[in-house]
Design an enzyme around this catalytic site. Structure first.
Site, mmCIF file in Angstrom:
data_model
loop_
_atom_site.group_PDB
_atom_site.id
_atom_site.type_symbol
_atom_site.label_atom_id
_atom_site.label_comp_id
_atom_site.label_asym_id
_atom_site.label_seq_id
_atom_site.Cartn_x
_atom_site.Cartn_y
_atom_site.Cartn_z
ATOM 1 N N MET A 285 3.093 -0.543 4.662
ATOM 2 C CA MET A 285 2.134 -1.637 4.499
ATOM 3 C C MET A 285 0.996 -1.578 5.507
ATOM 4 O O MET A 285 0.102 -2.421 5.470
ATOM 5 C CB MET A 285 2.866 -2.981 4.656
ATOM 6 C CG MET A 285 3.886 -3.263 3.578
ATOM 7 S SD MET A 285 3.152 -3.397 1.932
ATOM 8 C CE MET A 285 2.061 -4.800 2.151
ATOM 9 N N ARG A 286 1.028 -0.588 6.421
ATOM 10 C CA ARG A 286 -0.024 -0.542 7.434
ATOM 11 C C ARG A 286 -1.397 -0.347 6.796
ATOM 12 O O ARG A 286 -2.400 -0.879 7.273
ATOM 13 C CB ARG A 286 0.261 0.566 8.452
ATOM 14 C CG ARG A 286 -0.759 0.602 9.578
ATOM 15 C CD ARG A 286 -0.401 1.590 10.667
ATOM 16 N NE ARG A 286 0.651 1.072 11.515
ATOM 17 C CZ ARG A 286 1.858 1.603 11.624
ATOM 18 N NH1 ARG A 286 2.159 2.666 10.907
ATOM 19 N NH2 ARG A 286 2.761 1.092 12.422
ATOM 20 N N ALA A 287 -1.472 0.421 5.714
ATOM 21 C CA ALA A 287 -2.757 0.666 5.064
ATOM 22 C C ALA A 287 -3.375 -0.634 4.550
ATOM 23 O O ALA A 287 -4.588 -0.848 4.677
ATOM 24 C CB ALA A 287 -2.584 1.657 3.917
#
Length: 683
Positions: free
Chosen positions: A274-276
């Protein structure tokens, strides 16, 4: 201190400047990785950014740059009494590729910690970079143990130094900026993901722009202060714009519709985790603030995707970075209508696909709509023994078929996970993951007296050395009386990276379409394994009358893969020439890097043709490698029911091991290949 080159005087490189400025506006974006060829102002731009960063308020005398408004309660220099802070310029701290662990995280005085119970701590570069910029030039060449420390600090916002039960912690939040030349090797995926944005830079091909670059650089070199003074007004205006964007940032609205577009884009491009999504949201917000708007638009999302996603889509080092812009536009269009769930008849228009995103600046170089993955070359025709085979039945006669028995390159088969091939013995080379070596990190195997500064204490050996002298030293309390001569350094064993030199037979005997495809797939698999084990790789090919160095030893395995993909086949089999060329390459590399041990991987069916006594000459060339103790393995590519066993004979001449293509697979049950035997080396 020398006068830095003005940021506003940099010619072109819109993407590079935009990525840096967005991080100056919102450090939460997470830093930027600058990829590109040498001589493209990467380092110049990063160093110039520091002059534009707002000043920071710090606690007077604190070596860890604590904020007087909210000092770190665990600061080693604390606790801090309430006092007025002082302001200073934001720092740009450079991390050298060859830095030691103590230089990065700081050094703890073990002797004083054991004898006095005092945490005497000398801060490292992570402490210096707190609330500033940490710049790593050639970040892809950084040693693995430093990468691990950098990852930990970036993830936790703090640095921990732990030595034998004594620990020190301090805050370490910084803007991480890295530059790299992809030709020298790729980054580990874990570190790659820590960079919020990535930009690709290249030298301009426009004559007028190149002239202006040279003109400005010469003017700066002649009079740095005068040149900087001429750009002072532009620098001041840019500094004010950054400050204004920072002030506007908290008021920027990130609507649910825009969030849906961000989530849809990340899902469509199948990025991990989910970092993107979070980075895209922060980048789009920073783009809106940079443009002076209080609402994020679809154009901001598009620009954010071009900056935040390309480096997160790579599944292995052979994948070309970049985004399919048509797919990006389609995804944004499909997610766009869901923005207006309130019944508004005038939905927010989607991106027009025209390029500039969100008033921010340039579009990354991938934004030309092209797929950067190299096309698969056409399949070659069968050939055996150096004579061109007839074209397949029904195929047109050979227009475009090279003369002299050379065949067009064939596509490689799918790579697979290979068995572990390692060099026997105990080395002392660069840290990696292939062969056993004496390293600063790994399992403890013994103790010795330290040479220079103590880095890894062997506690039991130190206590054992100090214990007999306690009465003579007048010990009266519970603690030990420890002297410098008592300290013992732990000796450790870990893994090293090697030089893996591939010698690939590209002659006519290997040119059968299915066989060469399988061979390329095997070499590609070994290259992927070399990437994961942090090896250097080189590629020698032989066919026709000679051998050539297709790729000198390098850390860039994707460059080796590209050369392999375009490798033509055909002609006779000058096996001796290939082995002698490999011998020359290894001789030079031993002079350049004597601690890096080589592993020779010969990919052939073992045939030798062409010239007088080709078999005898190949045997003499192989024995040269055996005499020098070069670890070697022969990948036997012979196929069919009738096999001559020539590759096995070659392996015996080399003093190495022969494995078939099937045995090379990690999931094969044909046998386990662990160590490669080498003459003159103890197992």
């Amino acid at each position: 201190m020398s006068t830095p080159y003005p940021f506003t005087a940099i010619v072109g490189q819109d993407d590079l400047r935009l990525g840096l400025l967005l991080n100056a506006v919102s450090p939460a974006v997470g830093g930027v990785l600058v990829r590109g060829e040498k001589g493209t102002a990467k380092s110049t731009a990063v160093r110039a950014l520091a002059a534009l960063m707002p000043e920071v308020a710090v606690v007077p005398g604190c070596r860890f740059s604590c904020d007087p408004a909210s000092p770190d309660p665990a600061c080693p220099d604390g606790p801090h009494a309430e006092a007025a802070g002082v302001t200073r310029a934001a720092r740009t701290v450079e991390l050298p590729v060859g830095a030691s662990e103590d230089r990065l995280v700081g050094a703890l005085d073990i002797e004083r910690a054991l004898s006095e119970g005092v945490k005497a701590f000398e801060p490292g570069l992570l402490a210096d970079a707190h609330r500033g910029i940490l710049y790593v030039d050639e970040v892809n060449l950084l040693h693995d143990h430093l990468v691990d420390l950098l990852l930990d600090a970036a993830a936790m916002g703090a640095s921990y130094v732990e030595r034998e039960g004594v620990s020190v912690r301090h805050a370490a939040r910084f803007l991480l900026v890295g530059t790299m030349n992809p030709e020298e090797g790729e980054l580990r995926p874990q570190l790659l993901d820590r960079f919020g944005l990535t930009v690709e830079v290249s030298a301009s091909r426009d004559t007028d722009e190149r002239v202006e670059v040279v003109r400005r650089r010469l003017a700066y070199d002649d009079d740095p202060e005068g040149f900087a003074a001429r750009w002072a007004e532009e620098e001041g205006a840019l500094r004010e714009r950054i400050a204004g964007a920072r002030a506007l940032l908290p008021r920027v609205v990130l609507g649910d519709g825009v969030l849906r577009q961000i989530a849809a884009t990340c899902a469509a491009f199948e990025v991990d985790g989910m970092r993107a999504d979070i980075v895209m949201a922060r980048t789009a917000t920073a783009l809106a603030a940079w443009a002076g708007r209080e609402e994020v638009t679809a154009d901001d999302v598009r620009q954010a995707a071009l900056l935040a996603l390309p480096h997160r889509r790579r599944r292995n080092p052979f994948d070309a970075p970049g985004l399919d812009e048509d797919k990006l536009d389609q995804t944004l269009d499909e997610a766009g209508p869901q923005e207006n769930s309130d019944g508004d008849d005038d939905p927010d228009p989607g991106p027009d696909g025209g390029g500039d995103g969100g008033g921010g600046g340039g579009v990354p170089p991938q934004a030309d709509g092209e797929d950067r993955t190299p096309p698969r070359p056409p399949q070659g025709q069968d050939s055996e023994g150096g004579s061109p085979s007839p074209a397949p039945e029904g195929a047109p006669d050979a227009p475009g078929r090279p003369a002299g028995g050379e065949q067009q390159p064939v596509a490689s088969a799918e790579p697979f996970r290979t068995k572990m091939l390692s060099v026997p013995g105990l080395g002392e080379g660069a840290a990696g993951r292939r062969s056993r070596a004496r390293t600063e990190h790994g399992r403890t195997t013994g103790a010795r007296r330290p040479e220079g500064a103590l880095t890894k204490l062997h506690l039991a050996a130190t206590v054992q050395a100090a214990a007999p002298h306690q009465h003579a030293r007048g010990r009266s309390g519970r603690g030990l009386v420890v002297r410098r001569d008592d300290l013992r350094q732990a000796t450790r064993e870990g893994r090293e990276g090697n030089l893996v030199l591939f010698v690939v037979d590209a002659s006519g005997s290997m040119a059968a379409r299915q066989r060469m495809s399988a061979v390329k797939g095997a070499v590609l698999s070994l290259l992927l394994d070399a990437y994961q084990r942090r090896d250097k790789v080189g590629l020698v090919t032989f066919r026709g009358k000679e051998a050539e160095v297709a790729l000198p030893p390098t850390s860039s395995v994707d460059a080796a893969a590209a050369r392999l993909e375009s490798l033509p086949t055909g002609g006779r089999t000058p096996l001796a020439a290939g082995l002698l060329k490999a011998h020359d390459v290894l001789r030079v590399e031993r002079l350049r890097d004597p601690s890096r041990r080589p592993l020779l991987v010969v990919v052939t069916d073992g045939r030798a043709t062409g010239g007088p006594e080709p078999v005898a000459l190949a045997g003499r060339a192989a024995r040269l490698h055996q005499a020098e103790g070069t670890a070697s393995v022969v990948v036997d590519c012979e196929s069919g029911y009738v096999r001559l066993g020539l590759a096995g004979e070659l392996a015996r001449e080399l003093g190495g091991t022969a494995v078939t293509l099937d045995e090379l697979r990690a999931d094969s049950i044909a046998g386990l290949v662990k160590d490669v035997t080498a003459a003159g080396r103890a197992a």
